[in-house]
Design a protein around this motif. Structure first.
Motif: not given
Length: 107
Positions: A75-76, A78-80, A82-83
């Motif tokens: 999840k971490g 994916k967030k990176v 996406k950002a």
């Protein structure tokens, strides 16, 4: 009460002077007075653990815990991603707007 969460759990540790083998054991009890955990190792020997940090370091993670850690990590990531993607898209948008302005000024 939290100290009891380690009782019954599997542990594994390498011991200096005994090669690279990871010895397996189990946490057999918690001494409330001494605030220590008793560990019984696969060769029948016992040892005492005095700190929560050490307990967490030698604890054999359960499959559910491994999965939770993996999911958090994914999840971490994916967030990176996406950002980073959002930042790149904003940058591209700004560059396009700059080009439009330049065309208007020259046109």
């Amino acid at each position: 009460a939290k100290a009891m969460e380690f009782v019954g759990r599997d542990v594994a540790s390498v011991f200096p002077g005994y090669g690279s083998k990871k010895w397996k054991g189990s946490v057999i009890s918690y001494d409330r007075r001494e605030k220590t955990w008793e560990i019984e190792w696969e060769d029948g020997t016992g040892s005492t653990c005095e700190t929560r940090e050490t307990m967490q370091a030698i604890l054999v993670k359960r499959r559910s815990e491994e999965k939770a850690t993996k999911v958090k990590k994914e999840k971490g990531e994916k967030k990176v991603k996406k950002a980073t993607k959002v930042k790149e898209e904003k940058k591209e948008k700004k560059e396009k707007e700059k080009k439009k302005k330049k065309k208007k000024q020259h046109g």
